[in-house]
Design a protein around this motif. Structure first.
Motif, PDB file in Angstrom:
ATOM      1  N   LEU A   7      -4.937  36.496  47.583  1.00  0.00           N
ATOM      2  CA  LEU A   7      -6.633  36.161  48.289  1.00  0.00           C
ATOM      3  C   LEU A   7      -5.660  34.376  48.704  1.00  0.00           C
ATOM      4  O   LEU A   7      -5.891  33.849  49.429  1.00  0.00           O
ATOM      5  CB  LEU A   7      -7.036  36.106  47.745  1.00  0.00           C
ATOM      6  CG  LEU A   7      -8.071  36.915  46.888  1.00  0.00           C
ATOM      7  CD1 LEU A   7      -9.118  36.799  45.706  1.00  0.00           C
ATOM      8  CD2 LEU A   7      -8.712  37.905  47.922  1.00  0.00           C
ATOM      9  N   LEU A   8      -4.869  34.063  48.144  1.00  0.00           N
ATOM     10  CA  LEU A   8      -3.903  33.206  48.103  1.00  0.00           C
ATOM     11  C   LEU A   8      -2.356  32.947  49.505  1.00  0.00           C
ATOM     12  O   LEU A   8      -1.745  31.852  49.391  1.00  0.00           O
ATOM     13  CB  LEU A   8      -3.407  31.960  47.464  1.00  0.00           C
ATOM     14  CG  LEU A   8      -4.244  32.308  46.460  1.00  0.00           C
ATOM     15  CD1 LEU A   8      -4.124  31.253  44.944  1.00  0.00           C
ATOM     16  CD2 LEU A   8      -5.552  31.046  46.630  1.00  0.00           C
ATOM     17  N   ASN A   9      -2.688  34.193  50.607  1.00  0.00           N
ATOM     18  CA  ASN A   9      -1.164  34.591  50.915  1.00  0.00           C
ATOM     19  C   ASN A   9      -1.168  33.025  52.083  1.00  0.00           C
ATOM     20  O   ASN A   9      -2.565  32.681  52.064  1.00  0.00           O
ATOM     21  CB  ASN A   9      -1.795  35.817  51.392  1.00  0.00           C
ATOM     22  CG  ASN A   9      -0.524  36.452  52.585  1.00  0.00           C
ATOM     23  OD1 ASN A   9       0.214  36.612  51.868  1.00  0.00           O
ATOM     24  ND2 ASN A   9      -1.074  37.740  52.926  1.00  0.00           N
ATOM     25  N   ASN A  10       0.163  33.153  52.051  1.00  0.00           N
ATOM     26  CA  ASN A  10       0.241  31.961  53.232  1.00  0.00           C
ATOM     27  C   ASN A  10       0.196  30.581  51.970  1.00  0.00           C
ATOM     28  O   ASN A  10       0.832  29.528  52.627  1.00  0.00           O
ATOM     29  CB  ASN A  10      -0.323  31.812  54.567  1.00  0.00           C
ATOM     30  CG  ASN A  10      -0.057  33.384  55.588  1.00  0.00           C
ATOM     31  OD1 ASN A  10       1.926  33.897  55.125  1.00  0.00           O
ATOM     32  ND2 ASN A  10      -0.136  33.642  55.460  1.00  0.00           N
ATOM     33  N   LEU A  11       0.024  30.516  51.286  1.00  0.00           N
ATOM     34  CA  LEU A  11      -0.105  29.270  50.747  1.00  0.00           C
ATOM     35  C   LEU A  11       0.785  29.103  49.445  1.00  0.00           C
ATOM     36  O   LEU A  11       1.312  28.288  48.930  1.00  0.00           O
ATOM     37  CB  LEU A  11      -0.972  29.102  49.533  1.00  0.00           C
ATOM     38  CG  LEU A  11      -2.612  28.846  50.811  1.00  0.00           C
ATOM     39  CD1 LEU A  11      -4.047  28.723  50.245  1.00  0.00           C
ATOM     40  CD2 LEU A  11      -2.224  27.467  51.501  1.00  0.00           C
ATOM     41  N   VAL A  12       0.860  30.410  48.089  1.00  0.00           N
ATOM     42  CA  VAL A  12       2.144  30.569  47.728  1.00  0.00           C
ATOM     43  C   VAL A  12       2.536  32.169  47.037  1.00  0.00           C
ATOM     44  O   VAL A  12       1.153  33.498  47.902  1.00  0.00           O
ATOM     45  CB  VAL A  12       1.003  30.024  45.721  1.00  0.00           C
ATOM     46  CG1 VAL A  12       0.491  28.944  45.938  1.00  0.00           C
ATOM     47  CG2 VAL A  12      -0.251  31.214  45.897  1.00  0.00           C
ATOM     48  N   THR A  13       3.923  32.040  46.362  1.00  0.00           N
ATOM     49  CA  THR A  13       4.129  32.965  45.916  1.00  0.00           C
ATOM     50  C   THR A  13       4.366  33.226  44.485  1.00  0.00           C
ATOM     51  O   THR A  13       4.722  31.644  44.018  1.00  0.00           O
ATOM     52  CB  THR A  13       5.619  33.614  47.188  1.00  0.00           C
ATOM     53  OG1 THR A  13       6.177  32.530  46.731  1.00  0.00           O
ATOM     54  CG2 THR A  13       4.618  33.734  48.454  1.00  0.00           C
ATOM     55  N   ASP A  14       4.603  34.470  43.818  1.00  0.00           N
ATOM     56  CA  ASP A  14       5.863  35.047  42.827  1.00  0.00           C
ATOM     57  C   ASP A  14       4.191  34.055  41.410  1.00  0.00           C
ATOM     58  O   ASP A  14       4.996  33.042  40.890  1.00  0.00           O
ATOM     59  CB  ASP A  14       6.574  33.728  42.281  1.00  0.00           C
ATOM     60  CG  ASP A  14       8.092  34.158  43.290  1.00  0.00           C
ATOM     61  OD1 ASP A  14       7.746  35.304  44.034  1.00  0.00           O
ATOM     62  OD2 ASP A  14       8.808  33.770  44.347  1.00  0.00           O
ATOM     63  N   VAL A  15       3.488  34.325  41.985  1.00  0.00           N
ATOM     64  CA  VAL A  15       1.925  34.116  41.186  1.00  0.00           C
ATOM     65  C   VAL A  15       2.394  35.004  39.237  1.00  0.00           C
ATOM     66  O   VAL A  15       2.291  36.402  39.871  1.00  0.00           O
ATOM     67  CB  VAL A  15       0.996  33.992  42.051  1.00  0.00           C
ATOM     68  CG1 VAL A  15      -0.386  33.547  40.661  1.00  0.00           C
ATOM     69  CG2 VAL A  15       1.184  33.054  42.942  1.00  0.00           C
ATOM     70  N   TYR A  16       2.368  34.875  38.734  1.00  0.00           N
ATOM     71  CA  TYR A  16       2.099  35.355  37.322  1.00  0.00           C
ATOM     72  C   TYR A  16       1.750  34.511  36.465  1.00  0.00           C
ATOM     73  O   TYR A  16       1.710  33.388  36.406  1.00  0.00           O
ATOM     74  CB  TYR A  16       2.961  36.125  36.631  1.00  0.00           C
ATOM     75  CG  TYR A  16       4.656  35.342  36.396  1.00  0.00           C
ATOM     76  CD1 TYR A  16       4.666  34.861  35.370  1.00  0.00           C
ATOM     77  CD2 TYR A  16       5.242  34.915  37.236  1.00  0.00           C
ATOM     78  CE1 TYR A  16       5.758  34.031  34.628  1.00  0.00           C
ATOM     79  CE2 TYR A  16       7.275  34.207  37.171  1.00  0.00           C
ATOM     80  CZ  TYR A  16       6.908  34.088  36.047  1.00  0.00           C
ATOM     81  OH  TYR A  16       8.154  33.241  35.566  1.00  0.00           O
TER      82      TYR A  16
END
Length: 170
Positions: free
Chosen positions: A120-129
């Motif tokens: 849902l936060l595509n193009n804002l943050v990656t590698d979320v855990y």
């Protein structure tokens, strides 16, 4: 009327647009129906998703319930997830009114896997855990929704801001 028995969730992946940020695995069993006999609308669903993965992250077993409330002219909604260890990281209830497009959802999270909401936060943050816990309220008229929270916390949350490529840990 629709009845599902061990329906392969990956079929949804072929029906969704290529840029859709979610990919599903698992199976769904349950029933649902939609009727409109002379504008006397009835909608109901009782579906269990078993061993559901979203983008390779375990969501667990997902229970989806809905029923039409004719007096309030809205759909009652309930969603919960249960992990193999019996923990329930998500429980949400609320309503949706098709005529006004009003959505009102109350959700409680307890050690909910943050990677499940990362798309849902595509193009804002990656590698979320990491994990999210707390109570949230999603209300408003589609597509203009407000998200508020109480006592919400993150545990061992990691992410990278796409624009700066800087990783963060909270």
């Amino acid at each position: 009327f629709v009845e599902l028995s061990q329906f392969d969730a990956s079929v949804f992946n072929t029906l969704l647009p290529a840029k859709y940020p979610f990919e599903f695995q698992g199976s769904f069993t349950g029933t649902g129906y939609l009727t409109d006999f002379h504008n006397d609308r009835h909608i109901a669903a009782n579906v269990l998703g078993e061993h559901v993965y979203i983008n390779d992250s375990l969501a667990g077993d997902i229970r989806l319930l809905s029923s039409w409330n004719p007096k309030a002219d809205h759909l009652n909604l309930q969603v919960s997830t249960t992990l193999p260890n019996g923990k329930q990281p998500l429980y949400a209830t609320g309503s949706y009114s098709p005529s006004s497009r009003n959505l009102d959802i109350q959700a409680s999270f307890k050690d909910f896997e943050a990677a499940l909401v990362a798309p849902l936060l595509n193009n804002l943050v990656t590698d979320v855990y990491g994990h999210i816990s707390g109570d949230m309220l999603l209300t408003g008229t589609l597509p203009h929704l407000d998200l508020t929270s109480q006592n919400t916390r993150v545990d061992n949350l990691h992410f990278t801001i796409d624009y700066t490529k800087v990783p963060y840990a909270l």
